[in-house]
Scaffold this motif. Structure first.
Motif, PDB file in Angstrom:
ATOM      1  N   HIS A 130      -1.854  -2.191  -3.916  1.00 26.66           N
ATOM      2  CA  HIS A 130      -1.020  -2.942  -5.027  1.00 26.66           C
ATOM      3  C   HIS A 130      -0.975  -4.409  -4.671  1.00 26.66           C
ATOM      4  O   HIS A 130      -0.937  -4.692  -3.755  1.00 26.66           O
ATOM      5  CB  HIS A 130       0.245  -2.679  -5.300  1.00 26.66           C
ATOM      6  N   ASP A 167      -1.481   6.462  -2.715  1.00 22.78           N
ATOM      7  CA  ASP A 167      -2.172   6.579  -3.865  1.00 22.78           C
ATOM      8  C   ASP A 167      -3.084   5.190  -4.138  1.00 22.78           C
ATOM      9  O   ASP A 167      -3.997   5.179  -5.067  1.00 22.78           O
ATOM     10  CB  ASP A 167      -1.427   6.680  -5.251  1.00 22.78           C
ATOM     11  N   GLY A 168      -2.635   4.124  -3.517  1.00 19.76           N
ATOM     12  CA  GLY A 168      -3.430   2.784  -3.779  1.00 19.76           C
ATOM     13  C   GLY A 168      -3.193   1.610  -2.952  1.00 19.76           C
ATOM     14  O   GLY A 168      -2.161   1.666  -2.329  1.00 19.76           O
ATOM     15  N   THR A 170      -3.260  -2.345  -9.424  1.00 16.46           N
ATOM     16  CA  THR A 170      -3.366  -1.392  -8.481  1.00 16.46           C
ATOM     17  C   THR A 170      -4.765  -0.785  -8.469  1.00 16.46           C
ATOM     18  O   THR A 170      -5.185  -0.355  -9.469  1.00 16.46           O
ATOM     19  CB  THR A 170      -2.401  -0.013  -8.805  1.00 16.46           C
ATOM     20  N   THR A 224       0.796  -1.192   0.140  1.00 22.33           N
ATOM     21  CA  THR A 224      -0.104  -0.044   0.148  1.00 22.33           C
ATOM     22  C   THR A 224       0.687   1.232   0.024  1.00 22.33           C
ATOM     23  O   THR A 224       2.044   1.264   0.491  1.00 22.33           O
ATOM     24  CB  THR A 224      -0.790  -0.159   1.231  1.00 22.33           C
ATOM     25  N   THR A 247      -7.747   1.689  -5.935  1.00 20.18           N
ATOM     26  CA  THR A 247      -8.093   2.722  -4.892  1.00 20.18           C
ATOM     27  C   THR A 247      -8.315   2.025  -3.752  1.00 20.18           C
ATOM     28  O   THR A 247      -8.825   0.883  -3.600  1.00 20.18           O
ATOM     29  CB  THR A 247      -9.155   3.726  -5.310  1.00 20.18           C
TER      30      THR A 247
END
Length: 57
Positions: free
Chosen positions: A29, A26-27, A41, A23, A43
């Motif tokens: 993974h 931005d997101g 990836t 993590t 949100t």
């Protein structure tokens, strides 16, 4: 190149049949190996929705 701090799922089968998660702000993974050749990836909201759905099954 981004370096991820991968964490292996605690729900792994034998060998490397595991989901690895990393993590950042931005997101979230996801990959199937800590060698991570393919990374998905999403949100944080999408990942939460996925987990909620899986828990409901």
């Amino acid at each position: 190149m981004t370096t991820h701090a991968w964490r292996k799922s605690s729900y792994c089968q034998e060998g490397e049949a595991c989901v690895h998660i990393s993590t950042d702000p931005d997101g979230v993974h996801l990959t199937d190996s800590d060698a991570a050749q393919t990374i998905v990836t999403v949100t944080p909201a999408a990942f939460t929705a996925l987990l909620d759905h899986l828990k409901s099954l």
